[in-house]
Motif scaffolding. Structure first.
Motif, PDB file in Angstrom:
ATOM      1  N   UNK A  53     -18.166  87.848 -31.585  1.00  0.00           N
ATOM      2  CA  UNK A  53     -19.020  89.033 -31.536  1.00  0.00           C
ATOM      3  C   UNK A  53     -19.352  89.413 -30.096  1.00  0.00           C
ATOM      4  N   UNK A  54     -19.713  88.439 -29.296  1.00  0.00           N
ATOM      5  CA  UNK A  54     -20.020  88.694 -27.890  1.00  0.00           C
ATOM      6  C   UNK A  54     -18.775  89.190 -27.169  1.00  0.00           C
ATOM      7  N   UNK A  55     -17.636  88.618 -27.495  1.00  0.00           N
ATOM      8  CA  UNK A  55     -16.387  89.037 -26.869  1.00  0.00           C
ATOM      9  C   UNK A  55     -16.109  90.510 -27.138  1.00  0.00           C
ATOM     10  N   UNK A  56     -16.367  90.953 -28.361  1.00  0.00           N
ATOM     11  CA  UNK A  56     -16.169  92.363 -28.694  1.00  0.00           C
ATOM     12  C   UNK A  56     -17.110  93.257 -27.898  1.00  0.00           C
ATOM     13  N   UNK A  57     -18.320  92.790 -27.659  1.00  0.00           N
ATOM     14  CA  UNK A  57     -19.314  93.587 -26.943  1.00  0.00           C
ATOM     15  C   UNK A  57     -19.066  93.644 -25.447  1.00  0.00           C
ATOM     16  N   UNK A  58     -18.329  92.685 -24.907  1.00  0.00           N
ATOM     17  CA  UNK A  58     -18.173  92.602 -23.455  1.00  0.00           C
ATOM     18  C   UNK A  58     -16.781  92.946 -22.974  1.00  0.00           C
ATOM     19  N   UNK A  59     -15.975  93.543 -23.808  1.00  0.00           N
ATOM     20  CA  UNK A  59     -14.624  93.940 -23.384  1.00  0.00           C
ATOM     21  C   UNK A  59     -14.707  94.991 -22.292  1.00  0.00           C
ATOM     22  N   UNK A  60     -13.775  94.959 -21.342  1.00  0.00           N
ATOM     23  CA  UNK A  60     -13.782  95.922 -20.234  1.00  0.00           C
ATOM     24  C   UNK A  60     -13.799  97.378 -20.678  1.00  0.00           C
ATOM     25  N   UNK A  61     -13.207  97.714 -21.810  1.00  0.00           N
ATOM     26  CA  UNK A  61     -13.210  99.092 -22.271  1.00  0.00           C
ATOM     27  C   UNK A  61     -14.611  99.595 -22.546  1.00  0.00           C
TER      28      UNK A  61
END
Length: 62
Positions: A43-51
């Motif tokens: 979940x955090x990974x989805x929120x912190x993507x460069x896009x």
């Protein structure tokens, strides 16, 4: 930018390590902890993507 890269790399490494665990050998409580940790990291990974960088910058300014 370098700090963001390091944080993303660390999250990726932790998630990779969790995915390598043989959860079948763990007891039920530990298995649940691993699944919870995986879910949170994904979940955090989805929120912190460069896009999403523009949205994150705008949020930090408010």
């Amino acid at each position: 930018m370098e700090q963001e890269f390091k944080q993303g790399y660390r999250m990726h490494r932790v998630l990779s390590n969790l995915n390598r665990l043989d959860v079948d050998r763990l007891d039920d409580a530990d298995r649940e902890r691993v699944e919870t940790a995986r879910g949170l990291l994904e979940e955090v990974s989805l929120l912190t993507r460069p896009s999403d960088g523009a949205g994150a910058d705008a949020h930090a300014d408010s």
